[in-house]
Design an enzyme around this catalytic site. Structure first.
Site, PDB file in Angstrom:
ATOM      1  CG  LEU A  37      -2.150   0.869   1.365  1.00  0.00           C
ATOM      2  CD1 LEU A  37      -2.959   0.755   0.041  1.00  0.00           C
ATOM      3  CD2 LEU A  37      -3.029   0.614   2.652  1.00  0.00           C
ATOM      4  CG  ASP A  38       1.246   3.403  -3.613  1.00  0.00           C
ATOM      5  OD1 ASP A  38       2.132   2.845  -3.689  1.00  0.00           O
ATOM      6  OD2 ASP A  38       0.679   3.760  -4.516  1.00  0.00           O
ATOM      7  N   PRO A  39       2.730   4.976   0.351  1.00  0.00           N
ATOM      8  CG  PRO A  39       5.048   5.543   0.550  1.00  0.00           C
ATOM      9  CD  PRO A  39       4.056   4.768  -0.241  1.00  0.00           C
ATOM     10  CB  ALA A  41      -2.789   4.360   0.020  1.00  0.00           C
ATOM     11  NE  ARG A 174       0.730   4.606  -7.164  1.00  0.00           N
ATOM     12  CZ  ARG A 174       1.937   4.424  -7.753  1.00  0.00           C
ATOM     13  NH1 ARG A 174       2.641   5.105  -8.215  1.00  0.00           N
ATOM     14  NH2 ARG A 174       2.499   3.056  -7.375  1.00  0.00           N
TER      15      ARG A 174
END
Length: 296
Positions: A37-39, A41, A174
């Site tokens: 999970l992206d930073p 998010a 994204r």
């Protein structure tokens, strides 16, 4: 310690940061996550503790997100963390135009992952190459988007869309935001993301890092999810004591009328105990169970 943890990843931490923190908190070397999970998010980050890390590939693949998409902005990372490549007034964009184009993203679609992603090319992650100024031609992949539900719309110079996305594993939200903007001719980027469901776990039942710290400090029960619960989507095959012995030696078992495919193996002796995961294939005289993950 053995099981799964439904962690609520906060904003600005990487998935690896969360794994490292949980390792220290629980004093466990073996902790892994079930999907980056992206930073920028937040939301559900399934974690496995102990030998349950070997079961991570067998968690349900479906995911659900709530995404905030901003039109009129393009960045090199397809979210607000990257360098802005274009920012313009697209106040002419209407919700009706978005509603018309959204169905074209449903089903199995071809998607090109962002340049800033954890995908490996020649042994290097794409984000490492991008940061080093060595952009790559990213190969496309087939992903599945099951449902898109509009939750909100805000008009303006750079309109914003709140979108609920239900999708299969490997889907980049994204990239969805970027492609939606490209299809509309406005450009778009992901301005916010919450993962509501992942690995069969839901945000409503997740535990945050602060709450977990308190649980550990007060020596309360760690909310680990047993494998038989986390993998309840798999058919279950129970083994008796004799078959258990053969299972632990990694032997294939010829048994009648088993469900074909991946199955969860449990013991029929005493309390329910997860013994691992197997693959069942049809044979001339029945079905054969082949161990994939054997848990001692």
């Amino acid at each position: 310690m053995f099981g799964f943890l439904n962690l609520h990843k906060p904003l600005h931490l990487t998935s690896h940061d969360c794994v490292a923190k949980v390792r220290r908190l629980l004093r466990q070397k073996r902790v892994g996550h079930g999907g980056t999970l992206d930073p920028l998010a937040e939301g559900v980050l399934p974690l496995a503790v102990g030998s349950a890390t070997r079961l991570l590939p067998y968690l349900p693949g479906a995911k659900q997100y709530q995404a905030l998409i901003r039109f009129g902005v393009r960045t090199d990372s397809d979210d607000l963390a990257g360098e802005v490549l274009e920012s313009k007034n697209v106040s002419y964009l209407t919700l009706a135009a978005v509603e018309q184009i959204l169905p074209t993203f449903l089903g199995e679609i071809e998607q090109i992952p962002p340049q800033y992603s954890a995908i490996q090319v020649n042994g290097k992650r794409l984000y490492e190459l991008a940061r080093a100024g060595i952009p790559q031609a990213v190969p496309s992949r087939m992903v599945t988007i099951n449902d898109l539900k509009i939750l909100g719309w805000r008009s303006g110079n750079q309109p914003e869309l709140d979108l609920q996305v239900t999708c299969g594993e490997g889907t980049y939200i994204r990239a969805l935001a970027r492609d939606l903007g490209d299809r509309l001719g406005t450009g778009a980027t992901l301005a916010g993301l919450v993962r509501q469901q992942s690995g069969g776990m839901a945000l409503d039942n997740s535990v945050g890092l602060t709450a977990l710290e308190k649980i550990v400090a007060e020596e309360e029960h760690i909310p680990l999810i047993p494998p038989q619960e986390a993998l309840s989507h798999l058919p279950t095959v129970q083994l008796n004591s004799e078959l258990e012995k053969r299972w632990f030696h990694g032997q294939r078992l010829l048994l009648p009328d088993l469900p074909v495919g991946v199955v969860l193996i449990t013991s029929e002796l005493g309390p329910v105990k997860c013994l691992g995961v197997a693959l069942v294939t049809p044979e001339d005289h029945g079905t054969v169970l082949r161990p994939k993950v054997v848990l001692n």
